[in-house]
Design a protein around this motif. Structure first.
Motif, mmCIF file in Angstrom:
data_model
loop_
_atom_site.group_PDB
_atom_site.id
_atom_site.type_symbol
_atom_site.label_atom_id
_atom_site.label_comp_id
_atom_site.label_asym_id
_atom_site.label_seq_id
_atom_site.Cartn_x
_atom_site.Cartn_y
_atom_site.Cartn_z
ATOM 1 N N THR A 1 2.081 6.314 -7.264
ATOM 2 C CA THR A 1 0.968 7.054 -7.878
ATOM 3 C C THR A 1 0.848 8.471 -7.357
ATOM 4 O O THR A 1 -0.071 9.193 -7.750
ATOM 5 C CB THR A 1 -0.358 6.312 -7.655
ATOM 6 O OG1 THR A 1 -0.628 6.241 -6.250
ATOM 7 C CG2 THR A 1 -0.331 4.937 -8.277
ATOM 8 N N GLY A 2 1.723 8.879 -6.481
ATOM 9 C CA GLY A 2 1.657 10.221 -5.930
ATOM 10 C C GLY A 2 0.460 10.432 -5.015
ATOM 11 O O GLY A 2 -0.035 11.549 -4.875
ATOM 12 N N GLN B 1 0.837 -1.205 0.000
ATOM 13 C CA GLN B 1 0.000 0.000 0.000
ATOM 14 C C GLN B 1 0.873 1.256 0.000
ATOM 15 O O GLN B 1 0.589 2.222 -0.709
ATOM 16 C CB GLN B 1 -0.926 -0.008 1.219
ATOM 17 C CG GLN B 1 -1.816 1.195 1.328
ATOM 18 C CD GLN B 1 -2.913 1.197 0.293
ATOM 19 O OE1 GLN B 1 -3.332 0.148 -0.162
ATOM 20 N NE2 GLN B 1 -3.357 2.354 -0.092
ATOM 21 N N TYR B 2 1.930 1.253 0.782
ATOM 22 C CA TYR B 2 2.832 2.402 0.849
ATOM 23 C C TYR B 2 3.485 2.665 -0.507
ATOM 24 O O TYR B 2 3.528 3.806 -0.982
ATOM 25 C CB TYR B 2 3.898 2.169 1.926
ATOM 26 C CG TYR B 2 4.968 3.220 1.945
ATOM 27 C CD1 TYR B 2 4.719 4.483 2.486
ATOM 28 C CD2 TYR B 2 6.221 2.965 1.404
ATOM 29 C CE1 TYR B 2 5.706 5.462 2.489
ATOM 30 C CE2 TYR B 2 7.206 3.924 1.398
ATOM 31 C CZ TYR B 2 6.944 5.177 1.944
ATOM 32 O OH TYR B 2 7.914 6.135 1.934
ATOM 33 N N PHE B 3 4.031 1.592 -1.143
ATOM 34 C CA PHE B 3 4.692 1.774 -2.429
ATOM 35 C C PHE B 3 3.712 2.223 -3.519
ATOM 36 O O PHE B 3 4.075 3.014 -4.387
ATOM 37 C CB PHE B 3 5.427 0.499 -2.851
ATOM 38 C CG PHE B 3 6.722 0.306 -2.140
ATOM 39 C CD1 PHE B 3 7.690 1.290 -2.137
ATOM 40 C CD2 PHE B 3 6.978 -0.868 -1.455
ATOM 41 C CE1 PHE B 3 8.893 1.123 -1.482
ATOM 42 C CE2 PHE B 3 8.177 -1.050 -0.795
ATOM 43 C CZ PHE B 3 9.138 -0.050 -0.804
ATOM 44 N N VAL B 4 2.482 1.724 -3.481
ATOM 45 C CA VAL B 4 1.473 2.163 -4.456
ATOM 46 C C VAL B 4 1.184 3.647 -4.274
ATOM 47 O O VAL B 4 1.063 4.394 -5.256
ATOM 48 C CB VAL B 4 0.184 1.311 -4.335
ATOM 49 C CG1 VAL B 4 -0.957 1.931 -5.110
ATOM 50 C CG2 VAL B 4 0.450 -0.105 -4.812
#
Length: 188
Positions: free
Chosen positions: A161-162, A154-157
């Protein structure tokens, strides 16, 4: 005929041969494992198969009432609802994709590990981590990685995606959940 220097001693009882003693010792060592496998694997499997042919509800558990035998009614209901076909299709997809990707990734890693590249020793050490980590710990680790909304994925997404995609639950969507399970299986 020549006589031996040592007279043979007559056995008072039945003496077991060395081979028989070894077999008894092996059986003694295997007994705890066999008992545990029967108690915690074989008996529950047999009980589950038996219960799958009965009409068994929560009331049966709470009041200790045996289920009512209904032959193949549970299986015909699952077949008519399309559940068995769906489960079989998903299982075959999981097995084929996991086996193919495991082979491809394993072959690539084996070629890399067998080459004389710089840092190969460190890479070999890092490759041992999945084998050293127990399965239960790995399951907890992957549940933390996939956790929604605070997991690592979730953090990396959010970062990639900003912040536009803020509720990306890999395991909460039917179309992406299988890929999350495949990734966790490939890690080992």
């Amino acid at each position: 005929m020549t006589e031996s220097k040592f007279p043979e001693k007559k056995a008072k009882g039945r003496i077991l041969s060395r081979r028989t003693k070894d077999k008894l010792f092996c059986a003694l060592l295997l007994t705890p494992a066999v008992v545990l496998c029967v108690a915690f694997i074989i008996i529950p499997i047999i009980d589950s198969v038996r219960m799958s042919f009965t009409d068994y509800k929560l009331v049966n558990l709470t009041q200790n009432i045996p289920g009512e035998w209904n032959n193949f009614a549970n299986y015909t209901r699952l077949w008519n609802a399309g559940k068995i076909q769906s489960a079989t299709r998903i299982t075959i997809f999981f097995v084929v994709v996991t086996v193919v990707l495991t082979f491809i990734i394993g072959m690539i890693l084996a070629l890399i590990l067998n080459s004389n590249i710089k840092g190969a020793r460190l890479f070999r050490s890092v490759m041992m981590i999945p084998w050293v980590v127990p399965t239960v710990i790995a399951g907890l680790l992957w549940s933390w990685i996939y956790a929604n909304p605070y997991g690592l994925v979730q953090y990396f997404v959010k970062v990639i995606t900003g912040g536009q995609v803020s509720n990306f639950g890999l395991l909460s969507n039917q179309k992406t959940a299988i890929w999350g399970v495949i990734i966790a299986a490939l890690w080992k």
